[in-house]
Scaffold this active site. Structure first.
Site, PDB file in Angstrom:
ATOM      1  N   GLY A  94       0.827  -1.206   0.000  1.00  0.00           N
ATOM      2  CA  GLY A  94       0.000   0.000   0.000  1.00  0.00           C
ATOM      3  C   GLY A  94       0.857   1.250   0.000  1.00  0.00           C
ATOM      4  N   LYS A  95       1.981   1.168  -0.734  1.00  0.00           N
ATOM      5  CA  LYS A  95       2.865   2.326  -0.805  1.00  0.00           C
ATOM      6  C   LYS A  95       2.155   3.511  -1.467  1.00  0.00           C
ATOM      7  CE  LYS A  95       6.534   0.906  -2.646  1.00  0.00           C
ATOM      8  NZ  LYS A  95       7.171   0.957  -3.965  1.00  0.00           N
ATOM      9  N   GLN A 141      15.076  -4.284   9.318  1.00  0.00           N
ATOM     10  CA  GLN A 141      16.498  -3.947   9.488  1.00  0.00           C
ATOM     11  C   GLN A 141      17.278  -4.233   8.205  1.00  0.00           C
ATOM     12  OE1 GLN A 141      18.168  -5.730  13.062  1.00  0.00           O
ATOM     13  NE2 GLN A 141      16.171  -5.688  14.075  1.00  0.00           N
ATOM     14  N   CYS A 172     -18.110   3.009 -21.305  1.00  0.00           N
ATOM     15  CA  CYS A 172     -17.301   2.729 -22.488  1.00  0.00           C
ATOM     16  C   CYS A 172     -17.813   1.486 -23.231  1.00  0.00           C
ATOM     17  CB  CYS A 172     -15.825   2.622 -22.101  1.00  0.00           C
ATOM     18  SG  CYS A 172     -14.742   2.957 -23.494  1.00  0.00           S
ATOM     19  N   HIS A 217     -14.766   7.614 -19.488  1.00  0.00           N
ATOM     20  CA  HIS A 217     -14.612   6.949 -18.190  1.00  0.00           C
ATOM     21  C   HIS A 217     -14.803   7.955 -17.060  1.00  0.00           C
ATOM     22  CE1 HIS A 217     -13.152   3.066 -19.701  1.00  0.00           C
ATOM     23  NE2 HIS A 217     -12.640   3.785 -20.680  1.00  0.00           N
ATOM     24  N   GLU A 269     -15.275   7.399 -14.123  1.00  0.00           N
ATOM     25  CA  GLU A 269     -14.643   6.922 -12.880  1.00  0.00           C
ATOM     26  C   GLU A 269     -13.274   7.549 -12.627  1.00  0.00           C
ATOM     27  OE1 GLU A 269     -15.240   5.067 -15.573  1.00  0.00           O
ATOM     28  OE2 GLU A 269     -13.685   3.561 -15.948  1.00  0.00           O
TER      29      GLU A 269
HETATM   30  N1  GLN Z   1     -13.087  -2.050 -26.548  1.00  0.00           N
HETATM   31  C1  GLN Z   1     -13.779  -0.826 -26.729  1.00  0.00           C
HETATM   32  C2  GLN Z   1     -13.008   0.168 -27.587  1.00  0.00           C
HETATM   33  O1  GLN Z   1     -11.847  -0.011 -27.835  1.00  0.00           O
HETATM   34  C3  GLN Z   1     -14.097  -0.195 -25.373  1.00  0.00           C
HETATM   35  C4  GLN Z   1     -12.894   0.267 -24.641  1.00  0.00           C
HETATM   36  C5  GLN Z   1     -13.149   0.499 -23.167  1.00  0.00           C
HETATM   37  O2  GLN Z   1     -14.128   0.043 -22.618  1.00  0.00           O
HETATM   38  N2  GLN Z   1     -12.233   1.185 -22.510  1.00  0.00           N
HETATM   39  O3  GLN Z   1     -13.572   1.143 -28.042  1.00  0.00           O
END
Ligand code: GLN
Length: 546
Positions: free
Chosen positions: A19-20, A195, A389, A518, A520
């Site tokens: 967990g560095k 150590q 995606c 994405h 996320e």
């Molecule tokens: N495989 C798909 C693409 O290349 C989706 C890529 C992904 O989900 N990051 O467009």
């Protein structure tokens, strides 16, 4: 005059997986709370030029910076903890460093001199560290050196750290993250491996200012003293870092150990303020949460156990947590193997148990039919669906097949000869694939997206123009846009420069939304991503109705 940057190198001893990255993120967060401009960067010892060509089940999630570099997941940790956006300057690999030295040599930039591993490779490493500090305007720059001390592969990076310390010892500190095992037969914490790790570091010409003691439990006083004596560090600089339930707890633990203040003290700096209040309040709130929300993630999974799985989808999981906490619940995430639906369609019924379903990003053919079957099921059963995606692309395939009745519709990633290529390769990608130019060549990084009026997406974001990060080669085929929209699968967001589809959502469904990007990668504990927040709200709504 701008103040000179101070550098804190963090390296690992004894074993990997300590967990560095979380330690670095947490130290950075604590120092940020003390009122300094802090940044963090990562050095990965691989020869790979970036993380894009590595399998996530082997190396963990591939994270993408806003300027389109594919990096290790730790960059994501730094961004989440510091609530900043980093760039390619904050990540380097052995491959990148050598590549730029070799390029420079080919351009005669070494003026006929012999180019040697030492000092020319560490010199390039130092140049990159200083540039990252400049780009981020960091007063304090924390540098994580991947791997474990004593390994051949990180020697030149340790050499760079040593050289920086030699140039200005008042501006450089070293932290060793070590591990103290408790062998079950003995039942006591052992300091010997630590150590040895300190000795290995000493052999590289580096002496740690702090030893951070990872372990199942906190380190006790006798062991703190042993490490102090045998490793030659002050007992106050032996820092306890026991296992915790949530990684977001770690900055609070470090604050308790006053690690940030001690680091500042060694630089002769003072805290400017003390401010982890929001952070602490969030954690307290999370501990009190009673309600939970059940989210199913449908993907192609190997039987590798929880560890690798959660690592491959780290940012998605963290985003679900951030959004759930904000909505007043804790997430209960299940992994659903898409291939199981291919073997037995009756299993689709198990999706009923969930409050919401996610199909995350992915590549290739395995599990595709199972994912499509799952998407069809949640569309018909009105279960909240969020496609990331590949999850958007397969939702379009599913809709084309079953609603537009284009039964052989597909993405050309899987079926190059489909009569209905509803998802097709981006034009610029073709030449790259023919030339086998695979590394770092997808549509990568941040692009603009304009949201359409009257959409759930616009509701969630609350503004028309957004920017999100991408990593893909395929895209919704604009030839099918009108047909899809006519049946209710609406384009909610598009890229204005190239008119590419970025978000689609189904009308007359509690929540059915897919994104080409994405989201996320842009969710933070104190600032959840709006789309994840909206999805979790929809999931809780379904839970209440049942
Ligand atoms: N495989 C798909 C693409 O290349 C989706 C890529 C992904 O989900 N990051 O467009």
């Amino acid at each position: 005059m701008p103040k000179p940057t101070r550098y804190i190198f963090v390296m690992g001893g004894v074993l990997s997986g300590l967990g560095k990255g979380i330690a670095v993120s947490s130290i950075a967060r604590e120092l940020q709370g003390l009122g300094y401009r802090v940044s963090a960067m990562k050095i990965d010892p691989y020869v790979n030029v970036d993380a894009g060509t590595m399998n996530p089940t082997e190396h963990g999630e591939v994270f993408v910076t806003k300027d389109g570099l594919e990096t290790d997941q730790d960059i994501g940790n730094y961004e989440r903890f510091l609530q900043v956006e980093l760039t390619r300057d904050s990540y380097m690999t052995t491959g990148q460093v050598y590549l730029s030295v070799i390029r420079r040599e080919r351009n005669l930039e070494y003026h006929g001199k012999t180019v040697r591993p030492v000092p020319d490779i560490p010199a390039e490493v130092i140049r990159r560290i200083k540039r990252a500090a400049q780009v981020t305007k960091a007063e304090l720059m924390i540098i994580e050196i991947g791997g474990t001390v004593g390994e051949y592969e990180n020697l030149l990076f340790l050499e760079a750290a040593r050289m920086m310390h030699l140039q200005d010892s008042t501006a450089v500190q070293f932290i060793l993250v070590s591990y103290l095992p408790i062998p079950s037969k003995l039942g006591e914490m052992k300091t010997k491996p630590t150590q040895h790790a300190v000795r290995a570091l000493n052999a590289a010409g580096i002496h740690p200012d702090f030893v951070l003691c990872r372990g199942e439990r906190s380190i006790d006083q006798p062991r703190r003293e042993r490490i102090s004596v045998f490793c030659n560090v002050h007992p106050d600089d032996v820092i306890s870092a026991p296992d915790v339930d949530s990684v977001y707890q770690v900055p609070i633990n470090f604050e308790r150990e006053q690690l940030g203040q001690k680091i500042l003290g060694k630089f002769f700096l003072k805290p400017r303020r003390r401010d982890l209040r929001d952070w602490r309040r969030l954690l307290q709130r999370v501990q009190r949460l009673r309600r939970s929300v059940r989210i199913g993630m449908v993907g192609k999974y190997f039987t590798t156990g929880e560890f690798t799985l959660s690592d491959s989808y780290l940012s998605v999981i963290e985003s679900i947590k951030h959004a759930s906490w904000q909505a007043g619940c804790t997430p209960n995430i299940s992994w659903i193997d898409a291939e199981s639906f291919e073997r037995d369609r009756r299993l689709l019924r198990t999706l009923e148990r969930f409050d919401g379903i996610i199909v995350p990003g992915g590549f290739g053919v395995r599990g595709v039919n199972g994912k499509i079957a799952a998407i069809e099921y949640v569309r018909r059963q009105r279960i909240p669906y969020f496609g990331l995606c590949y999850g958007l692309q397969l939702a379009v395939v599913e809709f084309a097949r079953h609603v537009l009745k284009l039964s052989r519709a597909h993405t050309t990633e899987i079926d190059a000869k489909t009569p209905y290529p509803v998802i097709d390769m981006l034009p610029e990608q073709r030449a790259k694939l023919v030339a086998r130019d695979f590394g770092g060549t997808m549509r990568l990084g941040e692009f603009r997206c304009r949201l359409r009026a009257g959409t759930r997406a616009l509701d969630a974001y609350g503004r028309r123009d957004i920017r999100e990060r991408h990593r893909h080669r395929y895209e919704v085929n604009n030839r099918y846009r009108t047909a899809l929209e006519r049946k209710g699968l609406r384009v909610a967001g598009f890229n204005p420069e190239r008119d590419l589809v970025e978000i689609m959502e189904l009308q007359n469904h509690p929540f059915f939304l897919g994104v080409q990007f994405h989201p996320e990668f842009k969710s933070y504990p104190l600032a959840p991503h709006p789309l994840f927040a909206s999805f979790i709200t929809a999931a809780l709504h379904r839970q209440r109705r049942r």
